[in-house]
Design a protein around this motif. Sequence first.
Motif, PDB file in Angstrom:
ATOM      1  N   ALA A   1      -5.378   0.809   2.125  1.00 30.23           N
ATOM      2  CA  ALA A   1      -3.831   1.168   1.813  1.00 30.23           C
ATOM      3  C   ALA A   1      -3.674   1.711   0.409  1.00 30.23           C
ATOM      4  O   ALA A   1      -4.497   1.617  -0.386  1.00 30.23           O
ATOM      5  CB  ALA A   1      -3.239  -0.184   2.109  1.00 30.23           C
ATOM      6  N   PRO A   2      -2.747   2.937   0.548  1.00 32.28           N
ATOM      7  CA  PRO A   2      -2.514   3.390  -0.750  1.00 32.28           C
ATOM      8  C   PRO A   2      -2.057   2.597  -1.875  1.00 32.28           C
ATOM      9  O   PRO A   2      -2.106   3.001  -3.128  1.00 32.28           O
ATOM     10  CB  PRO A   2      -1.457   4.435  -0.500  1.00 32.28           C
ATOM     11  CG  PRO A   2      -0.837   3.880   0.889  1.00 32.28           C
ATOM     12  CD  PRO A   2      -1.833   3.125   1.502  1.00 32.28           C
ATOM     13  N   ARG A   3      -1.684   1.474  -1.570  1.00 38.68           N
ATOM     14  CA  ARG A   3      -1.028   0.371  -2.502  1.00 38.68           C
ATOM     15  C   ARG A   3      -1.625  -1.043  -2.000  1.00 38.68           C
ATOM     16  O   ARG A   3      -1.409  -1.109  -0.924  1.00 38.68           O
ATOM     17  CB  ARG A   3       0.395   0.515  -2.962  1.00 38.68           C
ATOM     18  CG  ARG A   3       1.222   0.158  -1.512  1.00 38.68           C
ATOM     19  CD  ARG A   3       2.904   0.304  -2.175  1.00 38.68           C
ATOM     20  NE  ARG A   3       3.470   0.208  -1.044  1.00 38.68           N
ATOM     21  CZ  ARG A   3       3.931  -0.817  -0.576  1.00 38.68           C
ATOM     22  NH1 ARG A   3       3.794  -2.044  -1.269  1.00 38.68           N
ATOM     23  NH2 ARG A   3       4.719  -0.856   0.589  1.00 38.68           N
ATOM     24  N   LYS A   4      -1.504  -1.926  -2.923  1.00 38.62           N
ATOM     25  CA  LYS A   4      -1.917  -3.389  -2.354  1.00 38.62           C
ATOM     26  C   LYS A   4      -0.676  -3.966  -1.767  1.00 38.62           C
ATOM     27  O   LYS A   4       0.031  -4.381  -2.656  1.00 38.62           O
ATOM     28  CB  LYS A   4      -2.480  -4.116  -3.493  1.00 38.62           C
ATOM     29  CG  LYS A   4      -2.862  -5.434  -3.345  1.00 38.62           C
ATOM     30  CD  LYS A   4      -3.675  -6.123  -4.621  1.00 38.62           C
ATOM     31  CE  LYS A   4      -4.459  -7.535  -3.845  1.00 38.62           C
ATOM     32  NZ  LYS A   4      -4.866  -8.217  -4.951  1.00 38.62           N
ATOM     33  N   GLU A   5      -0.651  -4.123  -0.623  1.00 40.58           N
ATOM     34  CA  GLU A   5       0.409  -4.775   0.136  1.00 40.58           C
ATOM     35  C   GLU A   5       0.598  -6.180   0.037  1.00 40.58           C
ATOM     36  O   GLU A   5       1.585  -6.819  -0.034  1.00 40.58           O
ATOM     37  CB  GLU A   5       0.666  -4.241   1.569  1.00 40.58           C
ATOM     38  CG  GLU A   5       0.506  -2.618   1.815  1.00 40.58           C
ATOM     39  CD  GLU A   5      -0.126  -2.474   3.173  1.00 40.58           C
ATOM     40  OE1 GLU A   5       0.431  -1.617   3.853  1.00 40.58           O
ATOM     41  OE2 GLU A   5      -1.231  -2.907   3.495  1.00 40.58           O
ATOM     42  N   THR A   6      -0.527  -6.946  -0.010  1.00 41.53           N
ATOM     43  CA  THR A   6      -0.714  -8.401  -0.067  1.00 41.53           C
ATOM     44  C   THR A   6      -2.143  -8.510  -0.488  1.00 41.53           C
ATOM     45  O   THR A   6      -3.046  -7.759  -0.214  1.00 41.53           O
ATOM     46  CB  THR A   6      -0.272  -9.001   1.128  1.00 41.53           C
ATOM     47  OG1 THR A   6      -0.220 -10.574   0.959  1.00 41.53           O
ATOM     48  CG2 THR A   6      -1.225  -8.759   2.318  1.00 41.53           C
ATOM     49  N   GLY A   7      -2.401  -9.672  -1.099  1.00 35.65           N
ATOM     50  CA  GLY A   7      -3.574 -10.280  -1.181  1.00 35.65           C
ATOM     51  C   GLY A   7      -4.299 -10.784   0.097  1.00 35.65           C
ATOM     52  O   GLY A   7      -3.630 -11.357   0.683  1.00 35.65           O
ATOM     53  N   VAL A   8      -5.278 -10.554   0.298  1.00 38.92           N
ATOM     54  CA  VAL A   8      -6.106 -11.068   1.409  1.00 38.92           C
ATOM     55  C   VAL A   8      -7.205 -11.874   0.994  1.00 38.92           C
ATOM     56  O   VAL A   8      -8.341 -11.255   0.500  1.00 38.92           O
ATOM     57  CB  VAL A   8      -6.754 -10.156   2.532  1.00 38.92           C
ATOM     58  CG1 VAL A   8      -7.432 -10.854   3.545  1.00 38.92           C
ATOM     59  CG2 VAL A   8      -5.390  -9.250   3.045  1.00 38.92           C
ATOM     60  N   PRO A  60     -13.249 -14.413 -10.624  1.00 35.97           N
ATOM     61  CA  PRO A  60     -12.572 -14.579  -9.373  1.00 35.97           C
ATOM     62  C   PRO A  60     -11.044 -14.480  -9.257  1.00 35.97           C
ATOM     63  O   PRO A  60     -10.673 -14.475  -8.433  1.00 35.97           O
ATOM     64  CB  PRO A  60     -13.163 -15.852  -9.136  1.00 35.97           C
ATOM     65  CG  PRO A  60     -13.317 -16.610 -10.520  1.00 35.97           C
ATOM     66  CD  PRO A  60     -13.898 -15.323 -11.441  1.00 35.97           C
ATOM     67  N   ASP A  61     -10.422 -14.544 -10.401  1.00 33.85           N
ATOM     68  CA  ASP A  61      -8.830 -14.316 -10.377  1.00 33.85           C
ATOM     69  C   ASP A  61      -8.501 -12.972 -10.173  1.00 33.85           C
ATOM     70  O   ASP A  61      -7.369 -12.604  -9.943  1.00 33.85           O
ATOM     71  CB  ASP A  61      -8.453 -14.938 -11.700  1.00 33.85           C
ATOM     72  CG  ASP A  61      -8.349 -16.239 -11.778  1.00 33.85           C
ATOM     73  OD1 ASP A  61      -8.644 -17.002 -10.782  1.00 33.85           O
ATOM     74  OD2 ASP A  61      -8.636 -16.457 -13.116  1.00 33.85           O
ATOM     75  N   HIS A  62      -9.455 -11.667 -10.508  1.00 29.48           N
ATOM     76  CA  HIS A  62      -9.285 -10.376 -10.162  1.00 29.48           C
ATOM     77  C   HIS A  62     -10.275  -9.813  -9.382  1.00 29.48           C
ATOM     78  O   HIS A  62     -10.749  -8.946  -9.868  1.00 29.48           O
ATOM     79  CB  HIS A  62      -9.140  -9.846 -11.550  1.00 29.48           C
ATOM     80  CG  HIS A  62      -7.998 -10.282 -12.518  1.00 29.48           C
ATOM     81  ND1 HIS A  62      -6.784 -10.318 -12.173  1.00 29.48           N
ATOM     82  CD2 HIS A  62      -8.162 -11.106 -13.338  1.00 29.48           C
ATOM     83  CE1 HIS A  62      -6.040 -10.798 -13.013  1.00 29.48           C
ATOM     84  NE2 HIS A  62      -6.901 -11.466 -13.743  1.00 29.48           N
ATOM     85  N   PRO A  63     -10.483 -10.436  -8.001  1.00 33.10           N
ATOM     86  CA  PRO A  63     -11.731  -9.893  -7.191  1.00 33.10           C
ATOM     87  C   PRO A  63     -11.529  -8.509  -6.686  1.00 33.10           C
ATOM     88  O   PRO A  63     -12.325  -7.918  -6.345  1.00 33.10           O
ATOM     89  CB  PRO A  63     -11.866 -10.790  -6.200  1.00 33.10           C
ATOM     90  CG  PRO A  63     -10.260 -11.389  -6.019  1.00 33.10           C
ATOM     91  CD  PRO A  63      -9.750 -11.381  -7.567  1.00 33.10           C
ATOM     92  N   SER A  64     -10.256  -7.824  -6.992  1.00 30.56           N
ATOM     93  CA  SER A  64     -10.022  -6.348  -6.540  1.00 30.56           C
ATOM     94  C   SER A  64      -9.643  -5.561  -7.609  1.00 30.56           C
ATOM     95  O   SER A  64      -8.752  -4.589  -7.467  1.00 30.56           O
ATOM     96  CB  SER A  64      -9.194  -6.507  -5.177  1.00 30.56           C
ATOM     97  OG  SER A  64      -7.873  -7.164  -5.404  1.00 30.56           O
TER      98      SER A  64
END
Length: 416
Positions: A257-264, A409-413
């Motif tokens: 996705a071009p932007r982060k729509e939601t966290g999974v 782990p708080d910023h995995p992506s």
Amino acid sequence: MTADAEPGGLPVVPFRQFLLKIHSLCNLSCDYCYMYFAADQSWRRRPGVMSLGTVRQTVDRIAEHAREHGLSTVRLILHGGEPLLVGKRHLAQLLAVVAERLAPVVEVRCSMQSNGVLLDHAFLALLSHHRVGVAVSLDGTRASHDRHRRFANGRASHERVAAALRRLNEPRHRNLFVGLLCTVDLESDPVESYEALLEFAPPRVDFTLRHGDWKHPPPGLEHRSVPPTRPPGDVPDGEPTPYAHWLIAAFDRWFDAPRKETGVRMFEEVISGVLGGAVNTEVFGLEPVDLVVVEADGELEHSDSLKIVGEGVPETGLDVFRHSFSEVLATETIRRRQAGLRGLGPVCRDCALADVCGGGLYTHRHHPTTGFETPSVYCHDLAAFIGHVRSRVHTAVARLGGGAPRIGPDHPSALF
């Protein structure tokens, strides 16, 4: 993570998450439910509602545990059955007990896992007053959801859940919205399922695998009856991995996705793992379990999913009236689940993916002969999915000109 020392060198990690089964019954009859359609039928002998006396004893035990282990924060998860079936009056009294007896001792972060059917404005106002977050179960599209999540009379539930989610998304309630929980269904299109969840603008999504073990394999894996005797590595030719294919398709849609729509959550945790960070889910990783279940009658149990294995398997033989939570920490199951790599069977210990996979969900490892010494019934699917994520992430890192950094782990992506 703070841990107390135990003879033999194995750390004792205190419970930080307390799942309270405040109602034993449900207003839906989901055909894959582990509560009512699994081997363990203990719900039949329990009270329908957790009494206020049991609530008081439970929160006092949690306060005792927090003091004993110097905890600054605990998480309460209100669960069922369907927790909203307790009604507004009882729920208000229950939350008042938490505020009066537990909140002065330790910071309490409270959330509820609900099917959403009863989630009206009055419930939302009550939950807002007590700052209780709400996670809702929604299985993707209307067709996917209604295939399994129906009322006992066969009536579909999606329309009621969607209406509740629209209320939850109103500006005055939006801060309560924790996220959506979606069970993977091989009959559903993974991309359509993910995009259907996005229609409700969830702050977070999590996917969960259907519960099964080697005696009761999940749909699509009925052919798996013999656990692997060596780590899977690259999945052997001819070994079907339908759940990996489903998750990979959903992951690629999310990742590209071009932007982060939601966290999974599942995807972010696996990304964290392949980059060398911590992995903090029940399905993946080697982090010690820190969750305990309190049933409606005050009995203390291990993970609910163990109900699929056999009658009484989740039971500890302990309860909040006669026992402390620290006594649950001493049970064999908890010691094994807090032992990291040492708690896995020999095949998993020798696997290069163990740091990320963690052997899979404890329940999914069970075999009638070898107990929990076996790899997950999803072993090959987990290996294929992790391998795909690792390839995508490393390619992205190389494109950005970096190495393979370790991230928290708080910023995995965070790279993406």
